[in-house]
Design a protein around this motif. Structure first.
Motif, PDB file in Angstrom:
ATOM      1  N   TRP A  16       0.809  -1.213   0.000  1.00  0.00           N
ATOM      2  CA  TRP A  16       0.000   0.000   0.000  1.00  0.00           C
ATOM      3  C   TRP A  16       0.848   1.271   0.000  1.00  0.00           C
ATOM      4  CZ3 TRP A  16       0.544   3.583   3.883  1.00  0.00           C
ATOM      5  CH2 TRP A  16       1.103   3.172   5.083  1.00  0.00           C
ATOM      6  N   ARG A  17       2.066   1.215   0.486  1.00  0.00           N
ATOM      7  CA  ARG A  17       2.886   2.427   0.531  1.00  0.00           C
ATOM      8  C   ARG A  17       3.195   2.951  -0.869  1.00  0.00           C
ATOM      9  NH1 ARG A  17       4.603   3.207   5.780  1.00  0.00           N
ATOM     10  NH2 ARG A  17       4.305   1.395   7.150  1.00  0.00           N
ATOM     11  N   TRP A  18       3.213   2.069  -1.858  1.00  0.00           N
ATOM     12  CA  TRP A  18       3.466   2.494  -3.224  1.00  0.00           C
ATOM     13  C   TRP A  18       2.269   3.205  -3.838  1.00  0.00           C
ATOM     14  CZ3 TRP A  18       7.884   2.974  -5.757  1.00  0.00           C
ATOM     15  CH2 TRP A  18       9.006   2.320  -5.235  1.00  0.00           C
ATOM     16  N   VAL A  19       1.119   3.142  -3.185  1.00  0.00           N
ATOM     17  CA  VAL A  19      -0.028   3.944  -3.621  1.00  0.00           C
ATOM     18  C   VAL A  19       0.338   5.431  -3.600  1.00  0.00           C
ATOM     19  CG1 VAL A  19      -2.347   4.697  -2.920  1.00  0.00           C
ATOM     20  CG2 VAL A  19      -1.794   2.259  -2.993  1.00  0.00           C
ATOM     21  N   PHE A  20       1.201   5.809  -2.659  1.00  0.00           N
ATOM     22  CA  PHE A  20       1.657   7.202  -2.547  1.00  0.00           C
ATOM     23  C   PHE A  20       2.959   7.438  -3.315  1.00  0.00           C
ATOM     24  CE2 PHE A  20      -0.682   6.141   1.372  1.00  0.00           C
ATOM     25  CZ  PHE A  20      -1.720   7.048   1.256  1.00  0.00           C
ATOM     26  N   TRP A  21       3.872   6.490  -3.239  1.00  0.00           N
ATOM     27  CA  TRP A  21       5.172   6.685  -3.881  1.00  0.00           C
ATOM     28  C   TRP A  21       5.082   6.704  -5.403  1.00  0.00           C
ATOM     29  CZ3 TRP A  21       7.838   2.647  -0.212  1.00  0.00           C
ATOM     30  CH2 TRP A  21       8.061   3.243   1.027  1.00  0.00           C
ATOM     31  N   ILE A  22       4.019   6.123  -5.971  1.00  0.00           N
ATOM     32  CA  ILE A  22       3.868   6.120  -7.426  1.00  0.00           C
ATOM     33  C   ILE A  22       3.721   7.533  -7.977  1.00  0.00           C
ATOM     34  CG2 ILE A  22       1.351   5.964  -7.465  1.00  0.00           C
ATOM     35  CD1 ILE A  22       3.787   4.039  -9.752  1.00  0.00           C
ATOM     36  N   ASN A  23       3.349   8.491  -7.103  1.00  0.00           N
ATOM     37  CA  ASN A  23       3.214   9.885  -7.551  1.00  0.00           C
ATOM     38  C   ASN A  23       4.551  10.518  -7.914  1.00  0.00           C
ATOM     39  OD1 ASN A  23       0.415   9.927  -7.095  1.00  0.00           O
ATOM     40  ND2 ASN A  23       0.686  10.495  -4.944  1.00  0.00           N
ATOM     41  N   LEU A  24       5.639  10.015  -7.322  1.00  0.00           N
ATOM     42  CA  LEU A  24       6.925  10.699  -7.444  1.00  0.00           C
ATOM     43  C   LEU A  24       7.452  10.741  -8.886  1.00  0.00           C
ATOM     44  CD1 LEU A  24       8.775  12.211  -5.535  1.00  0.00           C
ATOM     45  CD2 LEU A  24      10.108  10.114  -5.236  1.00  0.00           C
ATOM     46  N   PRO A  25       7.566   9.623  -9.603  1.00  0.00           N
ATOM     47  CA  PRO A  25       8.101   9.712 -10.964  1.00  0.00           C
ATOM     48  C   PRO A  25       7.227  10.544 -11.890  1.00  0.00           C
ATOM     49  CG  PRO A  25       7.297   7.500 -10.504  1.00  0.00           C
ATOM     50  CD  PRO A  25       7.324   8.223  -9.204  1.00  0.00           C
ATOM     51  N   LEU A  26       5.901  10.394 -11.796  1.00  0.00           N
ATOM     52  CA  LEU A  26       5.006  11.185 -12.654  1.00  0.00           C
ATOM     53  C   LEU A  26       5.087  12.666 -12.306  1.00  0.00           C
ATOM     54  CD1 LEU A  26       1.800   8.950 -12.814  1.00  0.00           C
ATOM     55  CD2 LEU A  26       3.402   9.432 -14.660  1.00  0.00           C
ATOM     56  N   GLY A  27       5.148  12.972 -11.018  1.00  0.00           N
ATOM     57  CA  GLY A  27       5.206  14.370 -10.599  1.00  0.00           C
ATOM     58  C   GLY A  27       6.498  15.053 -11.024  1.00  0.00           C
ATOM     59  N   LEU A  28       7.621  14.350 -10.888  1.00  0.00           N
ATOM     60  CA  LEU A  28       8.895  14.925 -11.319  1.00  0.00           C
ATOM     61  C   LEU A  28       8.916  15.144 -12.829  1.00  0.00           C
ATOM     62  CD1 LEU A  28      11.388  12.904  -9.071  1.00  0.00           C
ATOM     63  CD2 LEU A  28      10.663  15.293  -8.812  1.00  0.00           C
ATOM     64  N   LEU A  29       8.314  14.225 -13.588  1.00  0.00           N
ATOM     65  CA  LEU A  29       8.205  14.406 -15.030  1.00  0.00           C
ATOM     66  C   LEU A  29       7.382  15.643 -15.356  1.00  0.00           C
ATOM     67  CD1 LEU A  29       8.569  13.418 -17.952  1.00  0.00           C
ATOM     68  CD2 LEU A  29       6.529  11.991 -17.628  1.00  0.00           C
ATOM     69  N   ALA A  30       6.261  15.832 -14.645  1.00  0.00           N
ATOM     70  CA  ALA A  30       5.418  17.007 -14.882  1.00  0.00           C
ATOM     71  C   ALA A  30       6.175  18.297 -14.544  1.00  0.00           C
ATOM     72  CB  ALA A  30       4.142  16.903 -14.050  1.00  0.00           C
ATOM     73  N   LEU A  31       6.947  18.277 -13.453  1.00  0.00           N
ATOM     74  CA  LEU A  31       7.734  19.457 -13.090  1.00  0.00           C
ATOM     75  C   LEU A  31       8.723  19.822 -14.196  1.00  0.00           C
ATOM     76  CD1 LEU A  31       8.629  19.059  -9.295  1.00  0.00           C
ATOM     77  CD2 LEU A  31       7.439  20.983 -10.357  1.00  0.00           C
ATOM     78  N   ALA A  32       9.384  18.817 -14.741  1.00  0.00           N
ATOM     79  CA  ALA A  32      10.359  19.077 -15.796  1.00  0.00           C
ATOM     80  C   ALA A  32       9.686  19.606 -17.054  1.00  0.00           C
ATOM     81  CB  ALA A  32      11.131  17.795 -16.104  1.00  0.00           C
ATOM     82  N   MET A  33       8.526  19.049 -17.395  1.00  0.00           N
ATOM     83  CA  MET A  33       7.831  19.462 -18.613  1.00  0.00           C
ATOM     84  C   MET A  33       7.243  20.862 -18.486  1.00  0.00           C
ATOM     85  SD  MET A  33       5.922  15.867 -19.531  1.00  0.00           S
ATOM     86  CE  MET A  33       5.166  16.487 -21.031  1.00  0.00           C
ATOM     87  N   ALA A  34       6.826  21.230 -17.277  1.00  0.00           N
ATOM     88  CA  ALA A  34       6.210  22.542 -17.067  1.00  0.00           C
ATOM     89  C   ALA A  34       7.225  23.632 -16.757  1.00  0.00           C
ATOM     90  CB  ALA A  34       5.189  22.451 -15.925  1.00  0.00           C
ATOM     91  N   PHE A  35       8.512  23.296 -16.823  1.00  0.00           N
ATOM     92  CA  PHE A  35       9.547  24.262 -16.453  1.00  0.00           C
ATOM     93  C   PHE A  35       9.535  25.496 -17.350  1.00  0.00           C
ATOM     94  CE2 PHE A  35      14.092  25.629 -16.213  1.00  0.00           C
ATOM     95  CZ  PHE A  35      14.074  25.988 -14.873  1.00  0.00           C
ATOM     96  N   SER A  36       9.063  25.330 -18.593  1.00  0.00           N
ATOM     97  CA  SER A  36       9.031  26.469 -19.511  1.00  0.00           C
ATOM     98  C   SER A  36       8.015  27.526 -19.090  1.00  0.00           C
ATOM     99  CB  SER A  36       8.722  26.003 -20.935  1.00  0.00           C
ATOM    100  OG  SER A  36       7.476  25.357 -20.997  1.00  0.00           O
ATOM    101  N   LEU A  37       7.163  27.210 -18.110  1.00  0.00           N
ATOM    102  CA  LEU A  37       6.223  28.225 -17.613  1.00  0.00           C
ATOM    103  C   LEU A  37       6.949  29.415 -16.988  1.00  0.00           C
ATOM    104  CD1 LEU A  37       3.275  26.236 -15.985  1.00  0.00           C
ATOM    105  CD2 LEU A  37       3.128  27.880 -17.851  1.00  0.00           C
ATOM    106  N   ARG A  38       8.223  29.243 -16.666  1.00  0.00           N
ATOM    107  CA  ARG A  38       8.973  30.362 -16.096  1.00  0.00           C
ATOM    108  C   ARG A  38       9.047  31.522 -17.077  1.00  0.00           C
ATOM    109  NH1 ARG A  38      12.484  27.103 -18.582  1.00  0.00           N
ATOM    110  NH2 ARG A  38      14.386  27.981 -19.527  1.00  0.00           N
ATOM    111  N   LYS A  39       8.814  31.250 -18.387  1.00  0.00           N
ATOM    112  CA  LYS A  39       8.860  32.291 -19.404  1.00  0.00           C
ATOM    113  C   LYS A  39       7.560  33.078 -19.495  1.00  0.00           C
ATOM    114  CE  LYS A  39      12.003  29.568 -22.332  1.00  0.00           C
ATOM    115  NZ  LYS A  39      12.163  28.938 -23.677  1.00  0.00           N
ATOM    116  N   LEU A  40       6.531  32.631 -18.779  1.00  0.00           N
ATOM    117  CA  LEU A  40       5.250  33.320 -18.849  1.00  0.00           C
ATOM    118  C   LEU A  40       5.357  34.676 -18.156  1.00  0.00           C
ATOM    119  CD1 LEU A  40       2.254  33.126 -19.672  1.00  0.00           C
ATOM    120  CD2 LEU A  40       1.781  32.151 -17.423  1.00  0.00           C
TER     121      LEU A  40
END
Length: 515
Positions: free
Chosen positions: A184-208
């Motif tokens: 059950w602990r991986w129910v929460f830890w599974i968020n980490l790889p997807l979240g880090l990917l989203a952070l990297a992809m949204a990094f260009s928002l700094r140009k807004l």
């Protein structure tokens, strides 16, 4: 069906890059940012209910059955009260950095949840996770408003709504699969790889290039909104409990009413309100808020309780009962994307909430009068129609409200609609759940099958009964649950009334960042 693809979004981004440097979205590849927003919405929506199927295992390992409800309630409550705060912060300081902060809080709390050693720690970390989850719920739609004009927003918000619907159905199944395989602990830890990917992809928002608002935070509004929301949710939750102490529930409702009046009075006087009360002078915003409450109270009540009814009335497994919601989600996906494409092409949107609310009312009435033993494919067809109805205008209400207000308060407007919708979800599901539970308790206690009530509420025991007794159980559950669809039909009928009087304003084709 027209669906926004990364290539479509990137073509929009390339056109924006060629515009004048004064354009706030210049230099941003919207395809990458949009994909990141889809992942962010997915993460926030998954954690609404992904823990539900893991809870029995969590309770067994952490030994905290008495505090089980707080694991879910802490997340939902923290998320609800934080939504307006994110709206105000976004309008004041800009949304790009705030989105990163919210996602970071969400991911850190997800890691902490996986390391929790008791139910108190888990509930505390879930509350922190909800504070981050609120940002993932309200900021993506406001960021879309920063990037594209109102006329183009429906086709971008449609897929966001589809992702939310998919996550609502998939998350309990995913939570069960993860718990049964890696723990059950991986129910929460599974968020980490997807979240880090989203952070990297949204990094260009700094140009807004953000046009920031003025003034400080509405601390008085925060201090009155939190106790009002907590008291109201507590009153509704306790009102569904048969063993609630006498006088406590009426007292909580009275306290919630008083706190609500105080909160509204504070917001009216505030120069920088969490929920800008002047927006309710705009009839399109009032319509959008009312339709949001209709969707919250109506749609999510079906999502919450229909699988339990199907499991008991049709003697199915939990997995099959959960799959009954797939037609609902498919209908929502189809209509939200199709309506978004049509509104983008025509600029007209009133027909969708009107036709959608009318169809939802008709479907709810059909579900109300279903005879016991109706084949599941028939139920699935009706649910697909319900998904088509609600999905056709679920995201358009946000666009209509954003279009009616200055862009300087678009974050507050978007967050306020999310806050009201979440209140609708909480109050609606609790009220209808209480009605279902009361009817079921009376029916099982006075059943003519000669079976104890405990047998009639255990799906494994019911499935072991002879066919004749299983048919009797189906009659009991149908008599207890199906009348709730009459209430839902009344809720959707209110949506029809609101839609009739909805003014249709022209959707702007420009993104205005300063008035």
């Amino acid at each position: 069906m027209s669906k926004t693809t990364p290539s479509d979004a990137q073509s929009v981004g390339s056109r924006l890059e060629q515009q004048a440097s004064g354009n706030p979205a210049a230099g941003i590849r919207i395809g990458r940012v949009y994909a990141a927003l889809l992942i962010i919405v997915l993460l926030g929506a998954l954690d609404h209910t992904i823990v539900a199927t893991a809870l029995p295992t969590v309770v067994g390992e952490l030994d905290g059955a008495n505090h089980m409800a707080w694991v879910i309630t802490a997340y939902a409550l923290a998320m609800t009260v934080a939504m307006p705060v994110y709206g105000r912060l976004g309008d004041r300081f800009g949304r790009p950095a705030l989105m990163m902060v919210a996602l970071a809080i969400f991911l850190v709390a997800s890691v902490l949840c996986g390391f929790a050693q008791d139910m108190f720690q888990l509930s505390l970390y879930r509350a922190i996770q909800g504070l981050g989850g609120a940002g993932t719920a309200v900021l993506p739609a406001a960021i879309i408003a920063d990037l594209v004009p109102p006329r183009q927003r429906p086709k971008y918000l449609g897929p966001l709504g589809s992702v939310f619907g998919i996550a609502t159905v998939v998350s309990p199944l995913l939570g069960g699969a993860i718990t049964d395989t890696v723990g059950w602990r991986w129910v929460f830890w599974i968020n980490l790889p997807l979240g880090l990917l989203a952070l990297a992809m949204a990094f260009s928002l700094r140009k807004l290039h953000v046009v920031r608002g003025t003034g400080g935070m509405d601390w008085a509004g925060i201090m009155t909104m939190i106790p009002f929301t907590c008291t109201l949710v507590g009153a509704v939750a306790l009102s569904t409990e048969s063993d609630a102490p006498a006088g406590v529930v009426p007292g909580l409702y009275l306290a919630a009413a008083v706190l609500g009046v105080i909160f509204v009075a504070v917001e009216i006087r505030s120069k920088h309100a969490l929920i800008p009360m002047h927006m309710f002078k705009s009839w399109p915003v009032v319509n959008a808020a009312g339709l949001g409450l209709v969707i919250g109270a109506g749609l999510f009540s079906v999502v919450a309780y229909l699988p339990s009814y199907v499991q008991m009335a049709h003697s199915t497994s939990a997995s099959v009962a959960g799959m009954i919601l797939l037609p609902l989600v498919l209908g929502m996906m189809l209509s939200s994307n199709l309506s978004g494409w049509i509104v983008t092409r025509t600029g007209r949107y009133k027909v969708f909430p009107l036709a959608g609310s009318a169809l939802a009312t008709a479907v709810a009435l059909c579900l109300r009068f279903l005879p016991p033993g109706t084949p599941l494919p028939v139920v699935g067809v009706l649910l697909a129609l319900l998904g088509l109805a609600v999905g056709s205008f679920m995201q358009l209400t946000v666009v209509a409200a954003q279009n009616a207000m200055p862009h300087s308060v678009v974050g507050g407007v978007t967050a306020s609609l999310g806050y009201l919708r979440e209140l609708g979800v909480t109050v609606g599901t609790a009220a209808l759940g209480g009605l279902f539970a009361a009817s079921l308790a009376q029916a099982t206690a006075n059943n003519s099958l000669g079976l104890p009530a405990t047998t009639l509420t255990d799906p494994h025991l019911v499935q072991e009964l002879p066919d004749a007794l299983q048919a009797g159980v189906a009659d009991i559950y149908s008599g207890a649950f199906l009348p709730t669809f009459a209430v839902l039909a009344g809720i959707f009928a209110v949506g029809v009334l609101l839609s009739v009087f909805m003014p249709e304003q022209r959707l702007s084709e420009k993104t205005t960042h300063a008035e």
